[in-house]
Scaffold this motif. Structure first.
Motif, PDB file in Angstrom:
ATOM      1  N   ILE A  56     -15.636 -56.257-117.773  1.00  0.00           N
ATOM      2  CA  ILE A  56     -15.562 -56.673-116.590  1.00  0.00           C
ATOM      3  C   ILE A  56     -15.864 -56.410-115.115  1.00  0.00           C
ATOM      4  CG2 ILE A  56     -15.103 -54.111-116.731  1.00  0.00           C
ATOM      5  CD1 ILE A  56     -12.129 -54.251-115.550  1.00  0.00           C
ATOM      6  N   ASP A  57     -15.553 -57.148-113.926  1.00  0.00           N
ATOM      7  CA  ASP A  57     -15.874 -56.938-113.174  1.00  0.00           C
ATOM      8  C   ASP A  57     -16.501 -56.045-111.801  1.00  0.00           C
ATOM      9  OD1 ASP A  57     -13.822 -57.310-110.604  1.00  0.00           O
ATOM     10  OD2 ASP A  57     -13.311 -58.793-112.593  1.00  0.00           O
TER      11      ASP A  57
ATOM     12  N   GLY B 161     -20.232 -58.894-109.160  1.00  0.00           N
ATOM     13  CA  GLY B 161     -21.332 -58.408-110.420  1.00  0.00           C
ATOM     14  C   GLY B 161     -20.022 -57.977-111.705  1.00  0.00           C
ATOM     15  N   PHE B 162     -21.161 -58.140-112.427  1.00  0.00           N
ATOM     16  CA  PHE B 162     -20.024 -57.723-113.228  1.00  0.00           C
ATOM     17  C   PHE B 162     -21.083 -56.558-114.452  1.00  0.00           C
ATOM     18  CE2 PHE B 162     -19.711 -62.396-113.501  1.00  0.00           C
ATOM     19  CZ  PHE B 162     -17.966 -61.951-113.416  1.00  0.00           C
ATOM     20  N   GLY B 163     -20.229 -56.158-115.242  1.00  0.00           N
ATOM     21  CA  GLY B 163     -21.144 -54.522-116.455  1.00  0.00           C
ATOM     22  C   GLY B 163     -19.687 -54.177-117.292  1.00  0.00           C
ATOM     23  N   VAL B 164     -19.950 -53.256-118.412  1.00  0.00           N
ATOM     24  CA  VAL B 164     -19.542 -53.547-119.178  1.00  0.00           C
ATOM     25  C   VAL B 164     -18.891 -52.152-118.794  1.00  0.00           C
ATOM     26  CG1 VAL B 164     -21.282 -52.536-120.441  1.00  0.00           C
ATOM     27  CG2 VAL B 164     -19.115 -53.236-122.344  1.00  0.00           C
ATOM     28  N   LEU B 165     -17.560 -51.685-119.567  1.00  0.00           N
ATOM     29  CA  LEU B 165     -17.382 -50.672-119.818  1.00  0.00           C
ATOM     30  C   LEU B 165     -17.100 -50.298-121.129  1.00  0.00           C
ATOM     31  CD1 LEU B 165     -15.584 -47.902-117.442  1.00  0.00           C
ATOM     32  CD2 LEU B 165     -13.274 -49.865-118.497  1.00  0.00           C
ATOM     33  N   THR B 166     -17.974 -49.056-121.327  1.00  0.00           N
ATOM     34  CA  THR B 166     -17.588 -48.730-122.808  1.00  0.00           C
ATOM     35  C   THR B 166     -16.504 -48.141-122.991  1.00  0.00           C
ATOM     36  OG1 THR B 166     -19.189 -46.628-122.228  1.00  0.00           O
ATOM     37  CG2 THR B 166     -20.540 -48.549-122.930  1.00  0.00           C
TER      38      THR B 166
ATOM     39  N   TYR C   3     -19.539 -47.055-116.790  1.00  0.00           N
ATOM     40  CA  TYR C   3     -19.163 -48.325-116.639  1.00  0.00           C
ATOM     41  C   TYR C   3     -20.665 -48.998-116.342  1.00  0.00           C
ATOM     42  CZ  TYR C   3     -18.630 -52.774-114.194  1.00  0.00           C
ATOM     43  OH  TYR C   3     -18.980 -53.930-113.366  1.00  0.00           O
ATOM     44  N   VAL C   4     -21.540 -50.140-117.055  1.00  0.00           N
ATOM     45  CA  VAL C   4     -22.655 -49.954-116.567  1.00  0.00           C
ATOM     46  C   VAL C   4     -22.932 -51.299-116.370  1.00  0.00           C
ATOM     47  CG1 VAL C   4     -25.112 -49.812-117.629  1.00  0.00           C
ATOM     48  CG2 VAL C   4     -23.683 -48.683-118.961  1.00  0.00           C
ATOM     49  N   LYS C   5     -23.509 -51.530-114.956  1.00  0.00           N
ATOM     50  CA  LYS C   5     -23.803 -52.865-113.794  1.00  0.00           C
ATOM     51  C   LYS C   5     -25.253 -53.847-114.615  1.00  0.00           C
ATOM     52  CE  LYS C   5     -22.869 -50.449-109.275  1.00  0.00           C
ATOM     53  NZ  LYS C   5     -24.069 -50.663-108.097  1.00  0.00           N
ATOM     54  N   PHE C   6     -24.432 -55.012-114.631  1.00  0.00           N
ATOM     55  CA  PHE C   6     -25.528 -55.761-114.690  1.00  0.00           C
ATOM     56  C   PHE C   6     -26.644 -56.770-114.144  1.00  0.00           C
ATOM     57  CE2 PHE C   6     -22.561 -58.251-118.036  1.00  0.00           C
ATOM     58  CZ  PHE C   6     -22.086 -56.582-118.892  1.00  0.00           C
ATOM     59  N   ASP C   7     -27.988 -56.723-114.353  1.00  0.00           N
ATOM     60  CA  ASP C   7     -28.753 -57.505-113.483  1.00  0.00           C
ATOM     61  C   ASP C   7     -27.965 -58.813-113.005  1.00  0.00           C
ATOM     62  OD1 ASP C   7     -29.347 -58.889-115.675  1.00  0.00           O
ATOM     63  OD2 ASP C   7     -31.461 -58.546-115.119  1.00  0.00           O
ATOM     64  N   ALA C   8     -29.099 -59.176-111.798  1.00  0.00           N
ATOM     65  CA  ALA C   8     -28.318 -60.294-111.764  1.00  0.00           C
ATOM     66  C   ALA C   8     -28.194 -61.719-112.778  1.00  0.00           C
ATOM     67  CB  ALA C   8     -29.860 -61.293-110.594  1.00  0.00           C
ATOM     68  N   ALA C   9     -29.424 -61.906-113.637  1.00  0.00           N
ATOM     69  CA  ALA C   9     -29.513 -62.925-114.384  1.00  0.00           C
ATOM     70  C   ALA C   9     -28.152 -63.020-115.644  1.00  0.00           C
ATOM     71  CB  ALA C   9     -30.522 -62.931-115.399  1.00  0.00           C
ATOM     72  N   GLY C  10     -28.644 -61.174-116.144  1.00  0.00           N
ATOM     73  CA  GLY C  10     -26.634 -60.919-116.880  1.00  0.00           C
ATOM     74  C   GLY C  10     -25.280 -60.911-116.168  1.00  0.00           C
ATOM     75  N   ASN C  11     -25.267 -61.130-114.990  1.00  0.00           N
ATOM     76  CA  ASN C  11     -24.112 -61.412-114.347  1.00  0.00           C
ATOM     77  C   ASN C  11     -23.793 -63.102-114.208  1.00  0.00           C
ATOM     78  OD1 ASN C  11     -23.501 -58.458-112.814  1.00  0.00           O
ATOM     79  ND2 ASN C  11     -24.717 -59.154-110.795  1.00  0.00           N
TER      80      ASN C  11
ATOM     81  N   LEU D 205     -31.827 -49.954-120.816  1.00  0.00           N
ATOM     82  CA  LEU D 205     -31.316 -50.514-119.368  1.00  0.00           C
ATOM     83  C   LEU D 205     -32.430 -49.678-118.779  1.00  0.00           C
ATOM     84  CD1 LEU D 205     -28.418 -48.890-118.326  1.00  0.00           C
ATOM     85  CD2 LEU D 205     -29.340 -46.342-119.299  1.00  0.00           C
ATOM     86  N   GLU D 206     -32.460 -50.211-116.871  1.00  0.00           N
ATOM     87  CA  GLU D 206     -33.094 -49.370-116.203  1.00  0.00           C
ATOM     88  C   GLU D 206     -32.638 -49.088-114.969  1.00  0.00           C
ATOM     89  OE1 GLU D 206     -35.605 -53.348-115.268  1.00  0.00           O
ATOM     90  OE2 GLU D 206     -36.116 -54.148-116.825  1.00  0.00           O
ATOM     91  N   GLY D 207     -32.981 -48.317-114.860  1.00  0.00           N
ATOM     92  CA  GLY D 207     -31.820 -47.360-113.757  1.00  0.00           C
ATOM     93  C   GLY D 207     -30.826 -46.922-115.071  1.00  0.00           C
ATOM     94  N   ASP D 208     -30.264 -47.149-113.453  1.00  0.00           N
ATOM     95  CA  ASP D 208     -28.244 -47.717-114.332  1.00  0.00           C
ATOM     96  C   ASP D 208     -27.775 -49.068-114.331  1.00  0.00           C
ATOM     97  OD1 ASP D 208     -28.600 -48.229-111.449  1.00  0.00           O
ATOM     98  OD2 ASP D 208     -26.890 -46.971-110.136  1.00  0.00           O
ATOM     99  N   VAL D 209     -29.321 -49.640-114.888  1.00  0.00           N
ATOM    100  CA  VAL D 209     -28.677 -50.961-114.600  1.00  0.00           C
ATOM    101  C   VAL D 209     -29.167 -51.610-116.132  1.00  0.00           C
ATOM    102  CG1 VAL D 209     -28.499 -54.146-113.662  1.00  0.00           C
ATOM    103  CG2 VAL D 209     -27.935 -51.516-111.562  1.00  0.00           C
ATOM    104  N   ILE D 210     -28.439 -52.933-116.486  1.00  0.00           N
ATOM    105  CA  ILE D 210     -28.682 -53.407-117.917  1.00  0.00           C
ATOM    106  C   ILE D 210     -29.474 -54.550-117.537  1.00  0.00           C
ATOM    107  CG2 ILE D 210     -28.269 -54.315-120.181  1.00  0.00           C
ATOM    108  CD1 ILE D 210     -25.414 -53.021-120.259  1.00  0.00           C
TER     109      ILE D 210
END
Length: 107
Positions: A27-28, A52-57, A62-70, A94-99
């Motif tokens: 989800i965005d 940007g995007f992330g995954v809602l578990t 909700y865990v955000k994606f890095d720029a490449a992941g977006n 996982l780096e901090g709060d971003v995948i």
């Protein structure tokens, strides 16, 4: 030379060993708190891609994606014909709060 190869191999193995997998809803960021994730549409996610995007578990995190992941998420969404209930499997670190995303695959 053998020692250098061994160190390189161990470093690569260590990086691979740290990879994790997340299963949930792709989800965005703009819509992640506003809509029921099952009814959130692919077209809406594409329209809101700039946020940007992330995954809602399953546990509601909700865990955000890095720029490449977006970019990877947008590519997957653009190619998909799935309209909603965007269940996904994400691999990365996982780096901090971003995948730092390696792969995104819709289920």
């Amino acid at each position: 030379m053998r020692a250098l190869r061994l160190v390189s191999s161990l470093a690569l193995f260590g990086a691979v060993a740290l990879a994790e997998t997340w299963n949930g809803t792709l989800i965005d960021q703009m819509c992640q708190g506003k809509k029921d994730p099952v009814s959130h549409t692919r077209q809406c996610a594409i329209s809101c891609a700039k946020s940007g995007f992330g995954v809602l578990t399953a546990d509601g995190k909700y865990v955000k994606f890095d720029a490449a992941g977006n970019k990877k998420a947008l590519a997957v969404l653009t190619k998909s014909t799935k309209e909603n209930d965007l269940k996904a499997t994400v691999t990365g670190t996982l780096e901090g709060d971003v995948i730092k995303v390696d792969t995104v695959a819709l289920q």
